[in-house]
Design a protein around this motif. Structure first.
Motif, PDB file in Angstrom:
ATOM      1  N   UNK A 190      15.864 -19.726 -12.386  1.00 38.06           N
ATOM      2  CA  UNK A 190      16.810 -18.919 -11.612  1.00 38.06           C
ATOM      3  C   UNK A 190      16.176 -18.488 -10.296  1.00 38.06           C
ATOM      4  N   UNK A 191      14.887 -18.209 -10.315  1.00 37.01           N
ATOM      5  CA  UNK A 191      14.173 -17.847  -9.083  1.00 37.01           C
ATOM      6  C   UNK A 191      14.275 -18.985  -8.069  1.00 37.01           C
ATOM      7  N   UNK A 192      14.136 -20.230  -8.569  1.00 42.48           N
ATOM      8  CA  UNK A 192      14.253 -21.408  -7.691  1.00 42.48           C
ATOM      9  C   UNK A 192      15.651 -21.493  -7.096  1.00 42.48           C
ATOM     10  N   UNK A 193      16.680 -21.236  -7.909  1.00 45.23           N
ATOM     11  CA  UNK A 193      18.065 -21.276  -7.418  1.00 45.23           C
ATOM     12  C   UNK A 193      18.248 -20.222  -6.330  1.00 45.23           C
ATOM     13  N   UNK A 194      17.717 -19.033  -6.543  1.00 50.23           N
ATOM     14  CA  UNK A 194      17.824 -17.960  -5.547  1.00 50.23           C
ATOM     15  C   UNK A 194      17.165 -18.386  -4.230  1.00 50.23           C
ATOM     16  N   UNK A 195      16.006 -19.037  -4.326  1.00 48.08           N
ATOM     17  CA  UNK A 195      15.303 -19.482  -3.119  1.00 48.08           C
ATOM     18  C   UNK A 195      16.039 -20.621  -2.426  1.00 48.08           C
ATOM     19  N   UNK A 196      16.512 -21.600  -3.207  1.00 48.71           N
ATOM     20  CA  UNK A 196      17.192 -22.769  -2.630  1.00 48.71           C
ATOM     21  C   UNK A 196      18.487 -22.381  -1.920  1.00 48.71           C
ATOM     22  N   UNK A 197      19.183 -21.387  -2.466  1.00 49.45           N
ATOM     23  CA  UNK A 197      20.468 -20.999  -1.895  1.00 49.45           C
ATOM     24  C   UNK A 197      20.330 -19.916  -0.829  1.00 49.45           C
ATOM     25  N   UNK A 198      19.130 -19.348  -0.719  1.00 49.91           N
ATOM     26  CA  UNK A 198      18.936 -18.261   0.239  1.00 49.91           C
ATOM     27  C   UNK A 198      19.395 -16.919  -0.314  1.00 49.91           C
ATOM     28  N   UNK A 199      19.837 -16.910  -1.572  1.00 48.93           N
ATOM     29  CA  UNK A 199      20.323 -15.661  -2.178  1.00 48.93           C
ATOM     30  C   UNK A 199      19.192 -14.640  -2.329  1.00 48.93           C
ATOM     31  N   UNK A 200      17.938 -15.137  -2.312  1.00 51.11           N
ATOM     32  CA  UNK A 200      16.807 -14.210  -2.417  1.00 51.11           C
ATOM     33  C   UNK A 200      16.649 -13.361  -1.148  1.00 51.11           C
ATOM     34  N   UNK A 201      17.373 -13.731  -0.075  1.00 51.88           N
ATOM     35  CA  UNK A 201      17.383 -12.905   1.142  1.00 51.88           C
ATOM     36  C   UNK A 201      18.292 -11.688   0.943  1.00 51.88           C
ATOM     37  N   UNK A 202      19.258 -11.843   0.047  1.00 51.15           N
ATOM     38  CA  UNK A 202      20.246 -10.798  -0.226  1.00 51.15           C
ATOM     39  C   UNK A 202      19.817  -9.960  -1.424  1.00 51.15           C
ATOM     40  N   UNK A 203      19.447 -10.647  -2.492  1.00 46.83           N
ATOM     41  CA  UNK A 203      19.081  -9.992  -3.749  1.00 46.83           C
ATOM     42  C   UNK A 203      17.570  -9.797  -3.801  1.00 46.83           C
ATOM     43  N   UNK A 204      17.150  -8.532  -3.806  1.00 49.01           N
ATOM     44  CA  UNK A 204      15.711  -8.281  -3.887  1.00 49.01           C
ATOM     45  C   UNK A 204      15.230  -8.570  -5.302  1.00 49.01           C
ATOM     46  N   UNK A 205      14.107  -9.267  -5.388  1.00 45.06           N
ATOM     47  CA  UNK A 205      13.564  -9.700  -6.676  1.00 45.06           C
ATOM     48  C   UNK A 205      12.188  -9.078  -6.895  1.00 45.06           C
ATOM     49  N   UNK A 206      12.005  -8.485  -8.069  1.00 45.28           N
ATOM     50  CA  UNK A 206      10.712  -7.903  -8.444  1.00 45.28           C
ATOM     51  C   UNK A 206      10.209  -8.601  -9.704  1.00 45.28           C
ATOM     52  N   UNK A 207       8.880  -8.689  -9.822  1.00 47.67           N
ATOM     53  CA  UNK A 207       8.283  -9.366 -10.973  1.00 47.67           C
ATOM     54  C   UNK A 207       8.572  -8.640 -12.282  1.00 47.67           C
ATOM     55  N   UNK A 208       8.526  -7.299 -12.240  1.00 48.02           N
ATOM     56  CA  UNK A 208       8.741  -6.519 -13.460  1.00 48.02           C
ATOM     57  C   UNK A 208       9.703  -5.374 -13.186  1.00 48.02           C
ATOM     58  N   UNK A 209      10.258  -4.827 -14.252  1.00 45.93           N
ATOM     59  CA  UNK A 209      11.129  -3.656 -14.126  1.00 45.93           C
ATOM     60  C   UNK A 209      10.327  -2.494 -13.541  1.00 45.93           C
ATOM     61  N   UNK A 210       9.079  -2.357 -13.969  1.00 46.85           N
ATOM     62  CA  UNK A 210       8.221  -1.280 -13.451  1.00 46.85           C
ATOM     63  C   UNK A 210       8.024  -1.377 -11.947  1.00 46.85           C
ATOM     64  N   UNK A 211       7.840  -2.606 -11.455  1.00 45.09           N
ATOM     65  CA  UNK A 211       7.685  -2.801 -10.007  1.00 45.09           C
ATOM     66  C   UNK A 211       8.932  -2.333  -9.262  1.00 45.09           C
ATOM     67  N   UNK A 212      10.100  -2.687  -9.805  1.00 42.55           N
ATOM     68  CA  UNK A 212      11.365  -2.301  -9.172  1.00 42.55           C
ATOM     69  C   UNK A 212      11.533  -0.779  -9.222  1.00 42.55           C
ATOM     70  N   UNK A 213      11.230  -0.185 -10.373  1.00 42.03           N
ATOM     71  CA  UNK A 213      11.371   1.264 -10.516  1.00 42.03           C
ATOM     72  C   UNK A 213      10.440   2.005  -9.555  1.00 42.03           C
ATOM     73  N   UNK A 214       9.245   1.456  -9.357  1.00 40.85           N
ATOM     74  CA  UNK A 214       8.265   2.094  -8.476  1.00 40.85           C
ATOM     75  C   UNK A 214       8.807   2.211  -7.050  1.00 40.85           C
ATOM     76  N   UNK A 215       9.574   1.199  -6.629  1.00 39.03           N
ATOM     77  CA  UNK A 215      10.157   1.200  -5.280  1.00 39.03           C
ATOM     78  C   UNK A 215      11.135   2.369  -5.137  1.00 39.03           C
ATOM     79  N   UNK A 216      11.810   2.726  -6.227  1.00 35.65           N
ATOM     80  CA  UNK A 216      12.793   3.805  -6.194  1.00 35.65           C
ATOM     81  C   UNK A 216      12.161   5.157  -6.532  1.00 35.65           C
ATOM     82  N   UNK A 217      10.855   5.164  -6.685  1.00 35.93           N
ATOM     83  CA  UNK A 217      10.178   6.417  -7.008  1.00 35.93           C
ATOM     84  C   UNK A 217      10.509   6.932  -8.400  1.00 35.93           C
ATOM     85  N   UNK A 218      10.756   5.994  -9.327  1.00 33.60           N
ATOM     86  CA  UNK A 218      11.119   6.397 -10.700  1.00 33.60           C
ATOM     87  C   UNK A 218       9.897   6.861 -11.443  1.00 33.60           C
TER      88      UNK A 218
END
Length: 115
Positions: free
Chosen positions: A87-115
């Motif tokens: 799915x990561x490859x599909x996001x990159x091939x379609x350019x959707x990864x420019x729109x949808x931010x992708x994080x390796x782990x849930x913790x990484x994503x939560x850290x961005x939001x100050x969780x």
């Protein structure tokens, strides 16, 4: 084929939604309303944990982009975490990864939001 599921867990300032199963043209009618309902809850930060997604095609990608648009329109931030490699490859091939931010782990994503 098992129906896809979306399980939510409130985690700090985020709503984490673990998506399981296939995301394709067959499951699109099942997933869209689940994502709509999820976003309608009004959480400010939403993390979609895609570690349980076994398959995703263009219809599944459209569901993700639609959910992102709905969240964005409502003033929420929706990001992806634990995205399987195909799915990561599909996001990159379609350019959707420019729109949808992708994080390796849930913790990484939560850290961005100050969780």
């Amino acid at each position: 084929m098992a129906d896809p599921s979306v399980e939510t867990i409130a985690s700090g300032r985020c709503l984490v939604a673990r998506v399981s199963g296939e995301m394709d043209y067959l499951t699109d009618p099942l997933l869209r309303p689940q994502f709509k309902e999820l976003i309608a809850r009004g959480d400010r930060f939403i993390v979609l944990d895609l570690s349980g997604v076994s398959f995703c095609d263009s219809a599944g990608l459209n569901v993700l982009i639609g959910a992102w648009r709905q969240a964005d329109a409502g003033g929420a931030v929706l990001v992806l975490a634990c995205v399987p490699q195909p799915l990561r490859r599909i996001l990159q091939m379609t350019g959707a990864d420019q729109l949808l931010r992708v994080y390796d782990t849930v913790s990484d994503a939560e850290a961005v939001f100050g969780a």
